[in-house]
Design a protein around this motif. Structure first.
Motif, PDB file in Angstrom:
ATOM      1  N   GLY A 115      -0.204   7.823  -1.890  1.00  0.00           N
ATOM      2  CA  GLY A 115       0.013   9.202  -0.933  1.00  0.00           C
ATOM      3  C   GLY A 115      -0.900   9.425   0.084  1.00  0.00           C
ATOM      4  N   HIS A 116      -0.648  10.379   0.621  1.00  0.00           N
ATOM      5  CA  HIS A 116      -1.611  10.603   1.752  1.00  0.00           C
ATOM      6  C   HIS A 116      -1.348  11.791   2.445  1.00  0.00           C
ATOM      7  N   ARG A 117      -2.675  12.741   2.639  1.00  0.00           N
ATOM      8  CA  ARG A 117      -2.604  13.804   3.264  1.00  0.00           C
ATOM      9  C   ARG A 117      -4.175  14.002   4.036  1.00  0.00           C
ATOM     10  N   TYR A 118      -4.450  13.209   5.279  1.00  0.00           N
ATOM     11  CA  TYR A 118      -5.723  13.134   5.718  1.00  0.00           C
ATOM     12  C   TYR A 118      -6.439  11.664   5.112  1.00  0.00           C
ATOM     13  N   ARG A 119      -6.546  12.013   3.773  1.00  0.00           N
ATOM     14  CA  ARG A 119      -7.093  10.832   2.905  1.00  0.00           C
ATOM     15  C   ARG A 119      -6.040  10.287   2.060  1.00  0.00           C
ATOM     16  N   LYS A 120      -5.800   8.794   2.090  1.00  0.00           N
ATOM     17  CA  LYS A 120      -5.179   8.237   1.336  1.00  0.00           C
ATOM     18  C   LYS A 120      -5.495   7.935  -0.126  1.00  0.00           C
ATOM     19  N   LYS A 121      -4.687   7.918  -1.102  1.00  0.00           N
ATOM     20  CA  LYS A 121      -4.769   7.467  -2.450  1.00  0.00           C
ATOM     21  C   LYS A 121      -3.891   6.676  -3.181  1.00  0.00           C
ATOM     22  N   LEU A 122      -3.954   5.435  -3.671  1.00  0.00           N
ATOM     23  CA  LEU A 122      -3.390   4.609  -4.376  1.00  0.00           C
ATOM     24  C   LEU A 122      -3.321   4.794  -5.864  1.00  0.00           C
ATOM     25  N   ILE A 123      -2.072   5.461  -6.574  1.00  0.00           N
ATOM     26  CA  ILE A 123      -2.271   5.781  -7.888  1.00  0.00           C
ATOM     27  C   ILE A 123      -1.137   4.907  -8.801  1.00  0.00           C
ATOM     28  N   SER A 124      -1.488   4.959 -10.239  1.00  0.00           N
ATOM     29  CA  SER A 124      -0.648   4.202 -10.861  1.00  0.00           C
ATOM     30  C   SER A 124      -0.602   4.858 -12.191  1.00  0.00           C
ATOM     31  N   TYR A 125       0.536   4.763 -12.925  1.00  0.00           N
ATOM     32  CA  TYR A 125       0.827   5.389 -14.078  1.00  0.00           C
ATOM     33  C   TYR A 125       1.230   4.041 -15.102  1.00  0.00           C
ATOM     34  N   TRP A 126       0.147   4.007 -16.287  1.00  0.00           N
ATOM     35  CA  TRP A 126       0.036   2.989 -16.923  1.00  0.00           C
ATOM     36  C   TRP A 126       1.098   3.335 -18.369  1.00  0.00           C
ATOM     37  N   ALA A 127       2.185   2.554 -18.541  1.00  0.00           N
ATOM     38  CA  ALA A 127       3.004   3.051 -19.738  1.00  0.00           C
ATOM     39  C   ALA A 127       2.292   2.682 -21.088  1.00  0.00           C
ATOM     40  N   VAL A 128       1.512   1.604 -21.171  1.00  0.00           N
ATOM     41  CA  VAL A 128       1.024   1.112 -22.409  1.00  0.00           C
ATOM     42  C   VAL A 128       0.113   2.075 -22.895  1.00  0.00           C
ATOM     43  N   ASP A 129      -0.436   3.043 -22.031  1.00  0.00           N
ATOM     44  CA  ASP A 129      -1.407   4.057 -22.801  1.00  0.00           C
ATOM     45  C   ASP A 129      -1.160   5.448 -22.146  1.00  0.00           C
ATOM     46  N   ASN A 130       0.108   5.494 -21.555  1.00  0.00           N
ATOM     47  CA  ASN A 130       0.621   7.091 -21.148  1.00  0.00           C
ATOM     48  C   ASN A 130      -0.414   7.559 -20.100  1.00  0.00           C
ATOM     49  N   THR A 131      -1.162   6.808 -19.308  1.00  0.00           N
ATOM     50  CA  THR A 131      -2.228   7.400 -18.448  1.00  0.00           C
ATOM     51  C   THR A 131      -2.019   7.151 -16.842  1.00  0.00           C
ATOM     52  N   TRP A 132      -2.220   7.976 -16.039  1.00  0.00           N
ATOM     53  CA  TRP A 132      -2.496   7.855 -14.609  1.00  0.00           C
ATOM     54  C   TRP A 132      -3.870   7.568 -14.206  1.00  0.00           C
ATOM     55  N   ARG A 133      -3.915   6.491 -13.301  1.00  0.00           N
ATOM     56  CA  ARG A 133      -5.299   6.193 -13.040  1.00  0.00           C
ATOM     57  C   ARG A 133      -5.001   6.023 -11.315  1.00  0.00           C
ATOM     58  N   GLU A 134      -6.258   6.142 -10.770  1.00  0.00           N
ATOM     59  CA  GLU A 134      -6.457   5.596  -9.299  1.00  0.00           C
ATOM     60  C   GLU A 134      -6.632   4.181  -9.256  1.00  0.00           C
ATOM     61  N   VAL A 135      -6.032   3.426  -8.121  1.00  0.00           N
ATOM     62  CA  VAL A 135      -6.502   2.131  -8.104  1.00  0.00           C
ATOM     63  C   VAL A 135      -7.412   2.211  -6.846  1.00  0.00           C
ATOM     64  N   PRO A 136      -9.041   1.615  -7.191  1.00  0.00           N
ATOM     65  CA  PRO A 136      -9.846   1.732  -5.897  1.00  0.00           C
ATOM     66  C   PRO A 136      -9.899   0.571  -5.254  1.00  0.00           C
ATOM     67  N   CYS A 137      -9.123   0.760  -4.011  1.00  0.00           N
ATOM     68  CA  CYS A 137      -9.035  -0.448  -3.048  1.00  0.00           C
ATOM     69  C   CYS A 137      -9.551  -0.131  -1.766  1.00  0.00           C
ATOM     70  N   TRP A 138     -10.025   0.965  -1.387  1.00  0.00           N
ATOM     71  CA  TRP A 138     -10.204   1.220  -0.085  1.00  0.00           C
ATOM     72  C   TRP A 138     -11.544   0.725   0.591  1.00  0.00           C
ATOM     73  N   ASN A 139     -12.450   0.253  -0.469  1.00  0.00           N
ATOM     74  CA  ASN A 139     -13.688  -0.149   0.171  1.00  0.00           C
ATOM     75  C   ASN A 139     -13.624  -1.742   0.023  1.00  0.00           C
ATOM     76  N   LEU A 140     -12.510  -2.406  -0.185  1.00  0.00           N
ATOM     77  CA  LEU A 140     -12.416  -3.675   0.065  1.00  0.00           C
ATOM     78  C   LEU A 140     -12.608  -4.196   1.751  1.00  0.00           C
ATOM     79  N   LYS A 141     -12.772  -5.432   1.575  1.00  0.00           N
ATOM     80  CA  LYS A 141     -13.011  -5.831   3.332  1.00  0.00           C
ATOM     81  C   LYS A 141     -11.802  -7.277   3.461  1.00  0.00           C
ATOM     82  N   PRO A 142     -11.022  -7.215   4.141  1.00  0.00           N
ATOM     83  CA  PRO A 142     -10.609  -6.165   5.057  1.00  0.00           C
ATOM     84  C   PRO A 142      -9.695  -4.880   4.277  1.00  0.00           C
TER      85      PRO A 142
END
Length: 798
Positions: A115-142
């Protein structure tokens, strides 16, 4: 417009603490690593059907939405989770506006959405435990920049779940995120702007639609595939896992244009959509059950369904404020889940799970009153000493007298399919190589061209039909293919597994014969075909065209088709070719099943046996009529009534039992036709079987196939929709013969399969599949436009 939000400020300290908690939780770097198992329950030990998502999906009825009681990690609710801090400390912005690209990963049992609106956010729903989580991927290089001041997601995200590659078209270039390795890599750049991208599995390429062009990235470089009627700016593109093709439509500069990129890379310009489409307020997805494309129009509260096989749009749902399944504002992101046959609608007020009800499976008409019953004279029996002759009618138009033939088929010499079948295990399914006669794929053999010739447009010609006609003497399989105002094509597969095509066998014919349905019969070396007619000419319905197959087998193509028989003399049905005709040897003639609702004045079409106990208790109507025609007759004769009608029906002759089983087809009124089969016996008596027990709720030639076991005579019912195959001794009580849900676990299926249909599926991306038994064997031959010929050896005692 669907993107109206009431923004609520969120405490920045709370947001910072939430991020810190995610880091302290030990977020895994690889999805299959040991650290992930500690942080998040493993999906390998939990089947999807046993999850909260799976249980909710299984409880859905067609056309029903239900809210998923999901959990959210690091936020009080999903609405807060779908918001990010803006460039100032006060505002929180929604990341799911102006977007329709959500993706389900069946291997990892997760969704992915950037998703995106000024700041981007990669999110994921895990069916195994019915939970939404953010994927922390923005501090990686590159990594792409997480801050992009202007814009929305649009269609600039795509996912290749087989490899775990998530694609993002960012302002600072094209990027690919490796889910299992938690790393980004930059790709060769091409076009910019707010245009859609999608991963195309058939082409093994990333596709972009921009400036009226399809372009593809094969991993190394971009190349132009061809011209698109769709501009790309604010357009949408969706790859269809069930069909294996990609649809793109709409946008600011091509609001109603629609293009299809096929599995092989061909570009088809389709008819315009009946509405304007924009990424700002509309969503493009597909139905995992039918494979049809769907468009949700938020502002109009409408759901549209598109069937590429007929190039037709239909309004599937029109809601009002009371029935609308969403709130008055918010963004919705569809994720089709093929394994469950549902669509996962990501939505801030709670994710909705939806099972679609296709509007291409039934058409409703007003209910009418039933007619009274009365006794009718018995059906006259055929002369036992007559023999069917295949000599054509004389030039004077005199019709030679034909009569019944013995039921048993002569045992043919072993051909290639029979020889291959002898090497197979009972229960095995195997792909068979055939010579396509110059075509590059089997779907081209079955594809017909729209009139006028040379138009360059066409579609499948084998839709809404159950089987090929089989000739035991030459061991060849025959079919007539057609569509409204298209060429009529004759195709056949010879004993040496070579395909042959004859275009317009009786000359150019652009008539309105909607589909082949169940009308072709092959009797003693002669093909018989009853065309459909319109208007007053519907009286001719039941008149055959016929031609011998011997000249075709000898290599001739200019074979004369002559008229034979007579029409049934009525104008009340048949204009679409929506009737069924089958040769019945023991009866000595053809049986015809036509639509025909009971009406007040419908006094002459009375049921011989009256209602069944179930039919009387439920107040059922008569919706179909049976007629018969014996060689030498001067007219078609009325036989009996049926609850179900001839539209999309199936007349299956069973030589083992010496009877015909009528598959119900559809109905035009609102009474509940629930898989009610009918048996037609050799003496002309009709046995209504009422509701089928143990199988699907309905039967239709669109997504179902009816055949028989050539050893036992048991009836077989295959369902593309239900991923199931049943068998029955009597046509009423059904038991499971093959459950295709766990296709990948069976050693009796071709290697590399992971599901029932579509990519890596036993069957292809279309339900337009036919099946024909080979007499005096235990083999069934399936004709799949995307897979070719599939041979199945029956299990013992089935």
């Amino acid at each position: 417009m669907k993107k109206f939000f009431k923004l609520q400020p969120v405490n920045n300290h709370l947001w910072a603490i939430s991020c810190l908690m995610l880091l302290l939780a030990g977020w895994p770097l690889a999805s299959d690593s040991a650290s992930e198992t500690k942080a998040i329950p493993s999906s390998s030990s939990t089947t999807l059907r046993d999850t909260e998502l799976g249980r909710l999906a299984q409880s859905l009825q067609p056309g029903e939405f239900k809210v998923l009681a999901e959990k959210v990690e690091g936020a009080p609710n999903l609405r807060s989770f779908l918001r990010v801090p803006a460039g100032d400390p006060k505002r929180q912005l929604a990341i799911d506006a102006w977007a329709d690209a959500g993706y389900w990963d069946p291997r990892r049992q997760r969704t992915f959405f950037l998703g995106h609106r000024y700041r981007k956010k990669l999110i994921s729903y895990w069916a195994v435990d019915n939970t939404w989580r953010e994927v922390p991927c923005w501090n990686l290089k590159p990594a792409p920049s997480q801050i992009e001041q202007y814009g929305h997601p649009y269609g600039r995200i795509a996912y290749d779940w087989r490899r775990g590659h998530y694609y993002h078209h960012a302002k600072d270039g094209w990027w690919r995120y490796w889910v299992d390795e938690n790393r980004w890599e930059q790709l060769p750049s091409t076009v910019g702007s707010y245009v859609p991208i999608a991963w195309h599995e058939g082409l093994q390429a990333l596709i972009v639609v921009s400036d009226n062009q399809f372009q593809a990235l094969d991993g190394q470089a971009w190349r132009i595939l061809g011209i698109s009627a769709v501009n790309g700016y604010h357009s949408s593109a969706r790859y269809n896992e069930i069909r294996g093709d990609l649809l793109t439509l709409g946008g600011n500069h091509s609001r109603r244009k629609v293009d299809l990129l096929t599995a092989k890379g061909a570009i088809h310009h389709l008819q315009d959509a009946p509405f304007d489409f924009s990424i700002s307020s509309d969503n493009l997805t597909y139905d995992p059950l039918s494979g049809h494309y769907l468009v949700l129009k938020w502002n109009e509260k409408q759901l549209w369904e598109y069937n590429p096989d007929v190039d037709e749009w239909r309004l599937a749902m029109q809601w009002d404020k009371r029935t609308w399944p969403f709130e008055s504002y918010g963004g919705v992101i569809p994720h089709p889940i093929d394994e469950l046959g549902v669509i996962f609608w990501q939505y801030e007020h709670g994710t909705r799970i939806y099972r679609h009800k296709s509007v291409f499976e039934s058409v409703n008409r007003p209910k009418s009153e039933s007619a009274p019953n009365s006794a009718l004279p018995p059906v006259p029996k055929p002369k036992p000493d007559a023999s069917l002759i295949s000599k054509p009618a004389s030039a004077s138009g005199h019709t030679p007298k034909l009569a019944s033939t013995p039921s048993p088929h002569p045992k043919p010499a072993a051909g290639k399919l029979t020889a291959i079948g002898a090497t197979m295990q009972p229960g095995e399914w195997r792909y068979i190589e055939t010579d396509l006669g110059g075509a590059s794929e089997f779907s081209q053999v079955l594809a017909i061209e729209f009139c006028p010739p040379g138009s360059g447009r066409g579609t499948h010609g084998n839709g809404w039909m159950d089987s090929f006609a089989y000739d035991p003497e030459s061991q060849s399989f025959w079919a007539l293919l057609m569509r409204d105002r298209s060429e009529k094509r004759l195709v056949w597969l010879d004993a040496n597994l070579h395909w042959h095509i004859v275009h317009n066998p009786w000359g150019e014919d652009c008539s309105t014969n909607r589909r082949p349905f169940n009308r072709l019969s092959l009797v003693k070396g002669m093909l018989y075909w009853p065309p459909a007619y319109w208007g007053k000419e519907r009286r001719k319905m039941g008149t055959f065209r016929r031609a011998p197959i011997a000249p075709y087998l000898q290599g001739e193509t200019a074979v004369v088709w002559e008229n034979y028989g007579t029409g049934w003399g009525q104008t009340s049905s048949g204009q679409n070719g929506d009737f069924a005709v089958a040769w019945f040897p023991e009866f000595g003639g053809w049986i015809m099943n036509v639509p025909g609702n009971t009406t007040v004045t419908d006094q002459v079409w009375r049921s011989r046996e009256g209602h069944t106990a179930e039919g009387a208790a439920e107040g059922k109507q008569w919706n179909g009529r049976l007629f018969y025609f014996r060689p030498g007759d001067s007219q078609w004769t009325y036989l009996d009534r049926t609850y179900s009608q001839g539209y999309r029906g199936r007349l299956l002759y069973n030589p083992i039992k010496g009877e015909i089983l009528l598959g119900p087809g559809g109905t035009f009124d609102d009474q509940n036709i629930t898989g009610e089969f009918t048996r037609i016996l050799a003496d002309g008596s009709v046995r209504k079987l009422d509701r089928a027990v143990g199988a699907a709720a309905t039967y239709s030639t669109a997504h179902h196939k009816l055949t028989y076991c050539p050893v036992t005579g048991d009836y077989l019912w295959w369902s593309y929709t239900d991923r199931m195959m049943w068998h029955s001794h009597d046509g009423k009580h059904w038991e499971i013969y093959e459950d295709f849900l766990n296709v990948a676990n069976s050693p009796l299926f071709p290697k590399g399969l992971a599901k029932f249909a579509g990519q890596r599926g036993l069957f292809g991306a279309s339900a337009f599949i036919q099946v024909t038994p080979i007499p005096n064997t235990d083999l069934l031959v399936w004709f799949d436009p995307h897979r070719g010929v599939i041979l199945h050896r029956m299990r013992a005692h089935q």
